[in-house]
Design a protein around this motif. Structure first.
Motif, PDB file in Angstrom:
ATOM      1  N   GLN A 192      31.251  33.057  32.484  1.00  0.00           N
ATOM      2  CA  GLN A 192      32.344  34.035  32.128  1.00  0.00           C
ATOM      3  C   GLN A 192      32.850  33.587  30.991  1.00  0.00           C
ATOM      4  OE1 GLN A 192      35.262  33.322  35.454  1.00  0.00           O
ATOM      5  NE2 GLN A 192      33.866  34.284  36.903  1.00  0.00           N
ATOM      6  N   PRO A 193      32.316  34.420  29.921  1.00  0.00           N
ATOM      7  CA  PRO A 193      32.842  34.072  28.383  1.00  0.00           C
ATOM      8  C   PRO A 193      34.362  33.642  28.410  1.00  0.00           C
ATOM      9  CG  PRO A 193      31.403  35.769  28.487  1.00  0.00           C
ATOM     10  CD  PRO A 193      31.756  35.735  29.910  1.00  0.00           C
ATOM     11  N   PHE A 194      35.476  34.403  29.009  1.00  0.00           N
ATOM     12  CA  PHE A 194      36.895  34.159  28.936  1.00  0.00           C
ATOM     13  C   PHE A 194      37.294  32.914  29.634  1.00  0.00           C
ATOM     14  CE2 PHE A 194      41.329  34.570  29.987  1.00  0.00           C
ATOM     15  CZ  PHE A 194      41.875  34.957  28.666  1.00  0.00           C
ATOM     16  N   SER A 195      36.499  32.481  30.721  1.00  0.00           N
ATOM     17  CA  SER A 195      36.962  31.354  31.322  1.00  0.00           C
ATOM     18  C   SER A 195      36.364  30.205  30.452  1.00  0.00           C
ATOM     19  CB  SER A 195      36.201  31.313  32.662  1.00  0.00           C
ATOM     20  OG  SER A 195      36.676  32.210  33.578  1.00  0.00           O
TER      21      SER A 195
ATOM     22  N   GLY B  39      49.998  35.508  31.047  1.00  0.00           N
ATOM     23  CA  GLY B  39      48.785  35.881  31.208  1.00  0.00           C
ATOM     24  C   GLY B  39      47.628  34.706  31.701  1.00  0.00           C
ATOM     25  N   VAL B  40      48.074  33.495  31.220  1.00  0.00           N
ATOM     26  CA  VAL B  40      47.171  32.422  31.461  1.00  0.00           C
ATOM     27  C   VAL B  40      47.342  31.971  33.059  1.00  0.00           C
ATOM     28  CG1 VAL B  40      47.072  29.943  31.172  1.00  0.00           C
ATOM     29  CG2 VAL B  40      47.332  31.307  29.073  1.00  0.00           C
ATOM     30  N   VAL B  41      48.643  31.951  33.493  1.00  0.00           N
ATOM     31  CA  VAL B  41      49.152  31.838  34.835  1.00  0.00           C
ATOM     32  C   VAL B  41      48.519  32.829  35.828  1.00  0.00           C
ATOM     33  CG1 VAL B  41      51.065  31.549  36.697  1.00  0.00           C
ATOM     34  CG2 VAL B  41      51.253  30.672  34.133  1.00  0.00           C
ATOM     35  N   SER B  42      48.506  34.232  35.274  1.00  0.00           N
ATOM     36  CA  SER B  42      47.970  35.231  35.943  1.00  0.00           C
ATOM     37  C   SER B  42      46.327  35.054  36.039  1.00  0.00           C
ATOM     38  CB  SER B  42      48.241  36.589  35.251  1.00  0.00           C
ATOM     39  OG  SER B  42      47.544  37.678  35.909  1.00  0.00           O
ATOM     40  N   TYR B  43      45.649  34.672  34.769  1.00  0.00           N
ATOM     41  CA  TYR B  43      44.309  34.765  35.130  1.00  0.00           C
ATOM     42  C   TYR B  43      43.908  33.699  36.083  1.00  0.00           C
ATOM     43  CZ  TYR B  43      40.137  31.920  34.058  1.00  0.00           C
ATOM     44  OH  TYR B  43      38.916  31.088  34.263  1.00  0.00           O
ATOM     45  N   LEU B  44      44.561  32.376  35.927  1.00  0.00           N
ATOM     46  CA  LEU B  44      44.160  31.397  37.035  1.00  0.00           C
ATOM     47  C   LEU B  44      44.203  31.907  38.539  1.00  0.00           C
ATOM     48  CD1 LEU B  44      45.518  27.800  35.929  1.00  0.00           C
ATOM     49  CD2 LEU B  44      43.095  28.720  36.230  1.00  0.00           C
ATOM     50  N   ALA B  45      45.388  32.507  38.891  1.00  0.00           N
ATOM     51  CA  ALA B  45      45.540  33.197  40.056  1.00  0.00           C
ATOM     52  C   ALA B  45      44.603  34.144  40.389  1.00  0.00           C
ATOM     53  CB  ALA B  45      47.049  33.734  40.153  1.00  0.00           C
ATOM     54  N   ASP B  46      44.193  34.922  39.420  1.00  0.00           N
ATOM     55  CA  ASP B  46      43.430  36.109  39.729  1.00  0.00           C
ATOM     56  C   ASP B  46      41.924  35.351  40.182  1.00  0.00           C
ATOM     57  OD1 ASP B  46      41.532  38.395  39.593  1.00  0.00           O
ATOM     58  OD2 ASP B  46      41.652  38.504  37.446  1.00  0.00           O
ATOM     59  N   ASN B  47      41.408  34.461  39.306  1.00  0.00           N
ATOM     60  CA  ASN B  47      40.108  33.782  39.365  1.00  0.00           C
ATOM     61  C   ASN B  47      40.011  33.044  40.704  1.00  0.00           C
ATOM     62  OD1 ASN B  47      37.837  34.459  38.066  1.00  0.00           O
ATOM     63  ND2 ASN B  47      38.073  32.471  36.871  1.00  0.00           N
ATOM     64  N   ALA B  48      41.106  32.417  40.963  1.00  0.00           N
ATOM     65  CA  ALA B  48      41.104  31.617  42.333  1.00  0.00           C
ATOM     66  C   ALA B  48      41.213  32.418  43.388  1.00  0.00           C
ATOM     67  CB  ALA B  48      42.525  30.530  42.221  1.00  0.00           C
ATOM     68  N   LEU B  49      41.982  33.462  43.543  1.00  0.00           N
ATOM     69  CA  LEU B  49      41.707  34.556  44.445  1.00  0.00           C
ATOM     70  C   LEU B  49      40.296  34.874  44.813  1.00  0.00           C
ATOM     71  CD1 LEU B  49      45.171  36.495  43.654  1.00  0.00           C
ATOM     72  CD2 LEU B  49      44.557  35.133  45.748  1.00  0.00           C
TER      73      LEU B  49
END
Length: 136
Positions: A16-19, A54-64
């Protein structure tokens, strides 16, 4: 139930390039659960000095999605909602997600995101999402 492997999960994250850009890590992956983390850098912060939403949201989204993927296989986020409960201030963020319920093609998961400052974890956000199995 799908095959669960932390090594495989880490390989997917590396694809995942963004990760890769953001620098996240998959720390734990087991049946119905996932944990991602991110060591905060200056470029993750917003103008008040805490982690950008957006950083916090990214982590939640990916972890979910990782948690849902442990019961569904290859999956993506269908929808999710996040509540920010306090500024994410610290050296590191950790997102811990769990499957609450699942069927053949969808799983409902929740996730808590913690900011770690001086070794102390503080809840900074909580999220819930629906994860959808990608069809072959």
């Amino acid at each position: 139930m799908t095959e669960i492997s932390l090594d495989r999960g880490r390989r997917v994250l590396a694809e995942q390039p963004f990760s890769v850009l953001i620098g996240s890590a998959l720390d734990r992956l087991e049946a119905g659960q996932a944990e991602l983390s991110l060591t905060l850098r200056d470029d993750h912060l917003q103008q008040h000095g805490f982690a950008h939403g957006g950083v916090v949201s990214y982590l939640a989204d990916n972890a979910l999605t990782y948690a849902g993927g442990t019961v569904l296989g290859d999956s993506v986020t269908l929808e999710f909602k996040i509540n920010y409960v306090r500024p994410a201030i610290g050296e590191k963020l950790i997102a811990r997600a769990r499957v609450k319920a699942s069927g053949k093609s969808q799983a409902v998961c929740d996730c808590d995101v913690y900011a770690i400052r001086d070794g102390v974890e503080k809840l900074c956000a909580t999220a819930q999402g629906t994860i959808w199995k990608v069809s072959a």
